[in-house]
Motif scaffolding. Structure first.
Motif, mmCIF file in Angstrom:
data_model
loop_
_atom_site.group_PDB
_atom_site.id
_atom_site.type_symbol
_atom_site.label_atom_id
_atom_site.label_comp_id
_atom_site.label_asym_id
_atom_site.label_seq_id
_atom_site.Cartn_x
_atom_site.Cartn_y
_atom_site.Cartn_z
ATOM 1 N N PRO A 201 0.828 -1.210 0.000
ATOM 2 C CA PRO A 201 0.000 0.000 0.000
ATOM 3 C C PRO A 201 0.853 1.247 0.000
ATOM 4 O O PRO A 201 1.946 1.282 0.570
ATOM 5 C CB PRO A 201 -0.785 -0.130 1.316
ATOM 6 N N GLY A 202 0.385 2.290 -0.700
ATOM 7 C CA GLY A 202 1.096 3.557 -0.703
ATOM 8 C C GLY A 202 0.953 4.228 0.646
ATOM 9 O O GLY A 202 0.208 3.777 1.522
ATOM 10 N N PRO A 203 1.675 5.335 0.857
ATOM 11 C CA PRO A 203 1.664 5.980 2.170
ATOM 12 C C PRO A 203 0.284 6.426 2.627
ATOM 13 O O PRO A 203 -0.029 6.327 3.820
ATOM 14 C CB PRO A 203 2.608 7.172 1.987
ATOM 15 N N PHE A 204 -0.550 6.914 1.716
ATOM 16 C CA PHE A 204 -1.866 7.382 2.133
ATOM 17 C C PHE A 204 -2.660 6.264 2.788
ATOM 18 O O PHE A 204 -3.177 6.407 3.904
ATOM 19 C CB PHE A 204 -2.633 7.947 0.932
ATOM 20 N N TRP A 205 -2.767 5.124 2.111
ATOM 21 C CA TRP A 205 -3.568 4.009 2.638
ATOM 22 C C TRP A 205 -2.902 3.357 3.839
ATOM 23 O O TRP A 205 -3.568 2.997 4.811
ATOM 24 C CB TRP A 205 -3.838 2.971 1.552
ATOM 25 N N TYR A 206 -1.600 3.211 3.800
ATOM 26 C CA TYR A 206 -0.880 2.615 4.930
ATOM 27 C C TYR A 206 -1.091 3.448 6.197
ATOM 28 O O TYR A 206 -1.409 2.919 7.272
ATOM 29 C CB TYR A 206 0.611 2.530 4.602
ATOM 30 N N GLN A 207 -0.940 4.767 6.069
ATOM 31 C CA GLN A 207 -1.075 5.637 7.227
ATOM 32 C C GLN A 207 -2.504 5.705 7.728
ATOM 33 O O GLN A 207 -2.752 5.686 8.945
ATOM 34 C CB GLN A 207 -0.550 7.036 6.866
ATOM 35 N N LEU A 208 -3.467 5.776 6.810
ATOM 36 C CA LEU A 208 -4.864 5.815 7.214
ATOM 37 C C LEU A 208 -5.237 4.556 7.993
ATOM 38 O O LEU A 208 -5.906 4.624 9.028
ATOM 39 C CB LEU A 208 -5.773 5.962 5.987
ATOM 40 N N ARG A 209 -4.788 3.406 7.518
ATOM 41 C CA ARG A 209 -5.096 2.152 8.217
ATOM 42 C C ARG A 209 -4.460 2.118 9.603
ATOM 43 O O ARG A 209 -5.055 1.611 10.558
ATOM 44 C CB ARG A 209 -4.651 0.960 7.375
ATOM 45 N N LYS A 210 -3.255 2.651 9.739
ATOM 46 C CA LYS A 210 -2.602 2.698 11.042
ATOM 47 C C LYS A 210 -3.392 3.573 12.013
ATOM 48 O O LYS A 210 -3.567 3.237 13.187
ATOM 49 C CB LYS A 210 -1.166 3.230 10.902
ATOM 50 N N LEU A 211 -3.890 4.698 11.525
ATOM 51 C CA LEU A 211 -4.691 5.579 12.373
ATOM 52 C C LEU A 211 -5.986 4.898 12.797
ATOM 53 O O LEU A 211 -6.394 4.978 13.969
ATOM 54 C CB LEU A 211 -4.992 6.885 11.624
ATOM 55 N N VAL A 212 -6.622 4.209 11.855
ATOM 56 C CA VAL A 212 -7.873 3.515 12.165
ATOM 57 C C VAL A 212 -7.624 2.405 13.192
ATOM 58 O O VAL A 212 -8.426 2.188 14.099
ATOM 59 C CB VAL A 212 -8.494 2.940 10.869
ATOM 60 N N GLU A 213 -6.500 1.705 13.064
ATOM 61 C CA GLU A 213 -6.166 0.656 14.033
ATOM 62 C C GLU A 213 -6.013 1.227 15.441
ATOM 63 O O GLU A 213 -6.384 0.580 16.425
ATOM 64 C CB GLU A 213 -4.859 -0.038 13.626
#
Length: 237
Positions: free
Chosen positions: A153-165
């Motif tokens: 995943p690119g940074p946008f999706w990777y980071q968004l998923r980390k925040l959601v977690e």
């Protein structure tokens, strides 16, 4: 320190104190200051101050009367920064919390005994991407073509998923809440005033429209519904 925006009241202040209390609301003002470290001027911090203010129409009441309005308050912004900084190795793409203070106003305060909160975080380096379509920075640069793109995943999706977690959800909208550093090619998420703290939020292509990284077809609002088919083939990137 110098204020970089004017004082304002939020939520809107009702004239009826009982109405405010009925809706679990109270009157406060907030502003942002900018500061630098004395021993290291290159380190810049943003400092937000929350202060309880009297209900409209009671500003000139006696201190004893205004003290009866005193409330405690812990803003979601502070909670979000605390969570993210507690795991900053994972959330290195968010501003780092420098410190905070939760205090009460003194006897000569606007609301004696009312809250006075200060939050300081380190300012990130880069270009704020603006409030419209991302422009010169393509969605491919940020790895934001699709939430279902195969491969890493690119940074946008990777980071968004980390925040959601972590249960920290950015409710702010638009690319102006994203900062991109051209030199390091790092993407940062900024502007946590309206943070939401909850888990189980869905991560799908609707976030592209929320952050204005893509523009849905004209008149198409289906992406805002639960039964959206996730089709972005007609979107503009």
């Amino acid at each position: 320190m110098a204020p970089i925006n004017r004082w304002f009241k939020w939520p809107p202040v009702a004239r009826n104190e009982d109405l405010n209390r009925a809706y679990d609301a109270f009157s406060f003002a907030t502003t942002i200051l900018r500061a630098t470290r004395r021993d290291q001027p290159s380190v810049v911090a943003d400092i937000r101050v929350y202060i309880q203010v009297p209900y409209e129409g009671t500003e000139h009441d006696s201190p004893q009367s205004r003290a009866q309005q005193a409330e405690t308050f812990s803003p979601n912004e502070l909670k979000a920064y605390t969570i993210m900084s507690g795991d900053h190795e994972t959330c290195h793409f968010t501003p780092k919390l420098i410190g905070y203070a939760e205090e009460s106003q003194g006897p000569n305060g606007l609301v004696p005994g009312g809250f006075l909160i200060t939050i300081a975080w380190q300012r990130v380096s880069g270009i704020r991407l603006g409030s419209g379509i991302i422009g010169p920075y393509s969605t491919s640069t940020l790895g934001a073509q699709s939430s279902t793109t195969r491969g890493s995943p690119g940074p946008f999706w990777y980071q968004l998923r980390k925040l959601v977690e972590l249960g920290v959800i950015p409710l702010q909208k638009g690319t102006r809440h994203l900062v991109f550093n051209k030199t390091t090619e790092e993407l940062y998420w900024v502007g946590w005033y309206n943070a939401s703290l909850k888990r189980g939020v869905k991560v799908n292509n609707a976030w592209l429209a929320i952050y204005k990284l893509a523009k849905p077809s004209k008149g198409d609002s289906s992406w805002m519904t639960d039964n959206w088919p996730r089709d972005i083939s007609k979107w503009t990137f």
